[in-house]
Design a protein around this motif. Structure first.
Motif, PDB file in Angstrom:
ATOM      1  N   TYR A  86       0.810  -1.215   0.000  1.00  0.00           N
ATOM      2  CA  TYR A  86       0.000   0.000   0.000  1.00  0.00           C
ATOM      3  C   TYR A  86       0.845   1.268   0.000  1.00  0.00           C
ATOM      4  O   TYR A  86       1.910   1.326   0.616  1.00  0.00           O
ATOM      5  CB  TYR A  86      -0.936  -0.001   1.207  1.00  0.00           C
ATOM      6  CG  TYR A  86      -1.987  -1.079   1.118  1.00  0.00           C
ATOM      7  CD1 TYR A  86      -3.161  -0.862   0.394  1.00  0.00           C
ATOM      8  CD2 TYR A  86      -1.791  -2.330   1.698  1.00  0.00           C
ATOM      9  CE1 TYR A  86      -4.126  -1.864   0.280  1.00  0.00           C
ATOM     10  CE2 TYR A  86      -2.745  -3.328   1.584  1.00  0.00           C
ATOM     11  CZ  TYR A  86      -3.901  -3.088   0.875  1.00  0.00           C
ATOM     12  OH  TYR A  86      -4.855  -4.077   0.753  1.00  0.00           O
ATOM     13  N   GLY A  87       0.320   2.288  -0.696  1.00  0.00           N
ATOM     14  CA  GLY A  87       0.990   3.579  -0.755  1.00  0.00           C
ATOM     15  C   GLY A  87       0.473   4.561   0.274  1.00  0.00           C
ATOM     16  O   GLY A  87       1.153   5.524   0.619  1.00  0.00           O
ATOM     17  N   ILE A  88      -0.759   4.332   0.759  1.00  0.00           N
ATOM     18  CA  ILE A  88      -1.365   5.206   1.771  1.00  0.00           C
ATOM     19  C   ILE A  88      -1.959   4.327   2.872  1.00  0.00           C
ATOM     20  O   ILE A  88      -2.556   3.284   2.587  1.00  0.00           O
ATOM     21  CB  ILE A  88      -2.473   6.095   1.169  1.00  0.00           C
ATOM     22  CG1 ILE A  88      -1.904   7.016   0.084  1.00  0.00           C
ATOM     23  CG2 ILE A  88      -3.150   6.936   2.251  1.00  0.00           C
ATOM     24  CD1 ILE A  88      -2.962   7.833  -0.646  1.00  0.00           C
ATOM     25  N   LEU A  89      -1.803   4.753   4.102  1.00  0.00           N
ATOM     26  CA  LEU A  89      -2.411   4.075   5.251  1.00  0.00           C
ATOM     27  C   LEU A  89      -3.288   5.066   6.003  1.00  0.00           C
ATOM     28  O   LEU A  89      -2.823   6.149   6.374  1.00  0.00           O
ATOM     29  CB  LEU A  89      -1.337   3.516   6.188  1.00  0.00           C
ATOM     30  CG  LEU A  89      -1.829   2.958   7.534  1.00  0.00           C
ATOM     31  CD1 LEU A  89      -2.724   1.737   7.315  1.00  0.00           C
ATOM     32  CD2 LEU A  89      -0.656   2.617   8.438  1.00  0.00           C
ATOM     33  N   ILE A  90      -4.553   4.721   6.181  1.00  0.00           N
ATOM     34  CA  ILE A  90      -5.459   5.509   7.020  1.00  0.00           C
ATOM     35  C   ILE A  90      -5.697   4.702   8.291  1.00  0.00           C
ATOM     36  O   ILE A  90      -6.226   3.587   8.241  1.00  0.00           O
ATOM     37  CB  ILE A  90      -6.789   5.793   6.302  1.00  0.00           C
ATOM     38  CG1 ILE A  90      -6.543   6.560   5.004  1.00  0.00           C
ATOM     39  CG2 ILE A  90      -7.722   6.598   7.210  1.00  0.00           C
ATOM     40  CD1 ILE A  90      -7.788   6.794   4.174  1.00  0.00           C
ATOM     41  N   CYS A  91      -5.295   5.238   9.427  1.00  0.00           N
ATOM     42  CA  CYS A  91      -5.357   4.473  10.676  1.00  0.00           C
ATOM     43  C   CYS A  91      -5.934   5.325  11.793  1.00  0.00           C
ATOM     44  O   CYS A  91      -6.113   6.539  11.650  1.00  0.00           O
ATOM     45  CB  CYS A  91      -3.977   3.961  11.062  1.00  0.00           C
ATOM     46  SG  CYS A  91      -2.758   5.288  11.297  1.00  0.00           S
ATOM     47  N   GLU A  92      -6.217   4.678  12.920  1.00  0.00           N
ATOM     48  CA  GLU A  92      -6.733   5.390  14.091  1.00  0.00           C
ATOM     49  C   GLU A  92      -6.136   4.829  15.373  1.00  0.00           C
ATOM     50  O   GLU A  92      -5.522   5.557  16.154  1.00  0.00           O
ATOM     51  CB  GLU A  92      -8.256   5.305  14.126  1.00  0.00           C
ATOM     52  CG  GLU A  92      -8.871   6.135  15.242  1.00  0.00           C
ATOM     53  CD  GLU A  92     -10.381   6.259  15.105  1.00  0.00           C
ATOM     54  OE1 GLU A  92     -10.973   7.042  15.875  1.00  0.00           O
ATOM     55  OE2 GLU A  92     -10.970   5.579  14.245  1.00  0.00           O
ATOM     56  N   LEU A 109       2.344   7.921   2.543  1.00  0.00           N
ATOM     57  CA  LEU A 109       1.484   8.811   3.330  1.00  0.00           C
ATOM     58  C   LEU A 109       0.747   8.018   4.403  1.00  0.00           C
ATOM     59  O   LEU A 109       0.169   6.969   4.111  1.00  0.00           O
ATOM     60  CB  LEU A 109       0.466   9.510   2.426  1.00  0.00           C
ATOM     61  CG  LEU A 109      -0.608  10.375   3.095  1.00  0.00           C
ATOM     62  CD1 LEU A 109       0.021  11.555   3.821  1.00  0.00           C
ATOM     63  CD2 LEU A 109      -1.625  10.858   2.069  1.00  0.00           C
ATOM     64  N   ILE A 110       0.794   8.511   5.643  1.00  0.00           N
ATOM     65  CA  ILE A 110      -0.003   7.955   6.748  1.00  0.00           C
ATOM     66  C   ILE A 110      -0.970   9.043   7.203  1.00  0.00           C
ATOM     67  O   ILE A 110      -0.550  10.146   7.567  1.00  0.00           O
ATOM     68  CB  ILE A 110       0.872   7.517   7.935  1.00  0.00           C
ATOM     69  CG1 ILE A 110       1.875   6.446   7.508  1.00  0.00           C
ATOM     70  CG2 ILE A 110      -0.003   7.001   9.076  1.00  0.00           C
ATOM     71  CD1 ILE A 110       2.879   6.086   8.603  1.00  0.00           C
TER      72      ILE A 110
END
Length: 317
Positions: A86-92, A109-110
Motif C-alpha cells: 500500500y501507498g497510503i495508510l489511514i489508521c486510528e 502517506l499515513i
C-alpha cells in the motif's frame, strides 16, 4: 471552466483533486506519457462520509480492513504483512511502529485519525523513509466540549445529585412546608426544602476559565458564550489576537482566582504535566468547580482528592 492536466506526478495529482472539488471547474482530461497509477490505500479507520471516498475511486483504491470492519485492531504481525502493498495508510488505533514502517516499501502517506500521533506512530522512522504523516487536529473537540458543557450544567443545577436522591427515595414528597397558595410546588419553600437546597446556580452568572485555547478550547468558549457565561482563557502557546470578543485572555494565576468553573483543555507535555497540584487548587475560588477534559497526568490526583475532601472545591455529592 474546462482544464486539462499535462503530467501526472505529485503536482498533477494535487491539481486534479483541486479541480474536482471546485464546482466552477471541469476536468477536460489528463495527458501523460503513461497511464495514471491508482494509489492503493489500506483503510483501518472510518471514512465519513463514505461519498468522499467514492469521489476519488478512479485515483485511489480503498481496501477496508481491521478496525474499520469490526472495531478490532488489526494484529501487529498481520499489519506488517499487509502494509507492503500500500501507498497510503489511514489508521486510528493501530500502532505504526518502526517494524511496520520498515516493511512498508511503497508507503508514502499515513493519515492518522487522531489529534496527537506520537503515541501510536514512530515519527522518526517515518521521517527517515520520507513518509508524510498527517493528523486530525481537533477531531474530538465537538464531543469533548459537549461533555464539558454537560458537566457544567449538571454541577451547577445538581441534575445528577437530585436524580440520584429521587431514585433512591431519599427525596420524597411526603413532607411539605409549602403554604396553601403554592399547592403545585413540591416540598415547600423553606431553607431545608429541596427547592431551596438543590436549585443550583444560573451559569450565565458564572465565569468559565479555559486552560488551553486550541481547537477544543475555542469551541468550548463558543458554546459557553451561547449560555451567557463570562469567559477567561489561558494558553502559554497561542496568540489570542483572533480570539472572539467574548473571551478575555488572562494569566494562569488570574484565571484560577476569577473562574467559578475551571476547565482543562490543553495537551499533555513537559510544561503541563502535574500542572494542577494542591497549590493551584487552593488558588481557585472557594466553592469553584474543576473539570479535567484533558489527560489525567496534568492533575496530581491525590491533591485534588484532598482539596475536595476539605470542602474548598465543590463536588457533586
Amino acid at each position: 471552466m474546462k482544464l486539462g492536466i499535462f503530467g501526472y506526478g505529485n503536482i498533477g495529482r494535487g491539481v486534479e483533486l483541486a479541480i474536482r472539488q471546485n464546482p466552477d471547474m471541469e476536468l477536460f482530461g489528463v495527458f501523460t506519457r503513461r497511464a495514471p497509477e491508482t494509489v492503493k490505500t489500506l483503510t483501518g479507520a472510518p471514512v465519513y462520509p463514505a461519498a468522499d471516498a467514492a469521489r476519488f475511486a478512479e485515483q485511489i483504491e480503498f481496501t477496508y480492513d481491521g478496525y474499520y470492519l469490526d472495531h478490532e485492531v488489526m494484529p501487529h504481525a498481520e499489519l506488517i504483512e499487509k502494509i507492503k502493498n500500500y501507498g497510503i495508510l489511514i489508521c486510528e488505533y493501530d500502532t505504526i511502529s518502526k517494524d511496520v514502517i520498515d516493511a512498508a516499501d511503497k508507503l508514502r502517506l499515513i493519515i492518522c485519525c487522531r489529534g496527537g500521533v506520537k503515541s501510536v506512530i514512530d515519527l522518526e522512522a517515518a521521517r527517515g523513509k520520507g513518509i508524510v504523516v498527517c493528523n486530525n487536529a481537533g477531531r474530538n473537540a465537538g464531543a469533548v466540549t459537549d461533555l464539558t458543557m454537560g458537566y457544567i450544567l449538571d454541577l451547577a443545577r445538581n441534575i445528577t445529585k437530585t436524580s440520584n436522591l429521587i431514585h433512591t427515595r431519599q427525596l420524597v414528597g411526603e413532607v411539605s412546608t409549602k403554604p396553601g397558595e403554592y399547592k403545585d410546588t413540591v416540598w415547600g419553600l423553606n431553607n431545608t426544602s429541596p427547592f431551596i437546597m438543590y436549585r443550583g446556580k444560573s451559569i450565565n452568572h458564572m465565569t468559565l476559565g479555559i486552560v488551553g485555547f486550541g481547537n477544543t478550547g475555542r469551541m468550548l468558549a463558543a458554546k459557553a458564550a451561547a449560555f451567557g457565561m463570562r469567559i477567561v482563557a489561558y494558553s502559554p502557546h497561542l496568540d489570542f489576537m483572533n480570539a472572539p470578543s467574548s473571551v478575555t485572555p488572562v494569566s494562569f494565576s488570574e484565571l484560577l482566582a476569577r473562574a467559578d468553573v475551571v476547565s482543562v483543555n490543553c495537551a499533555l507535555n513537559a510544561n503541563t504535566r502535574v500542572m494542577f497540584t494542591k497549590k493551584e487548587f487552593l488558588a481557585m475560588k472557594d466553592g469553584a468547580y474543576f473539570i479535567n477534559a484533558a489527560r489525567g497526568e496534568i492533575v496530581v490526583e491525590e491533591d485534588l482528592v484532598a482539596v475536595l475532601k476539605s470542602g474548598h472545591l465543590a463536588d457533586r455529592k
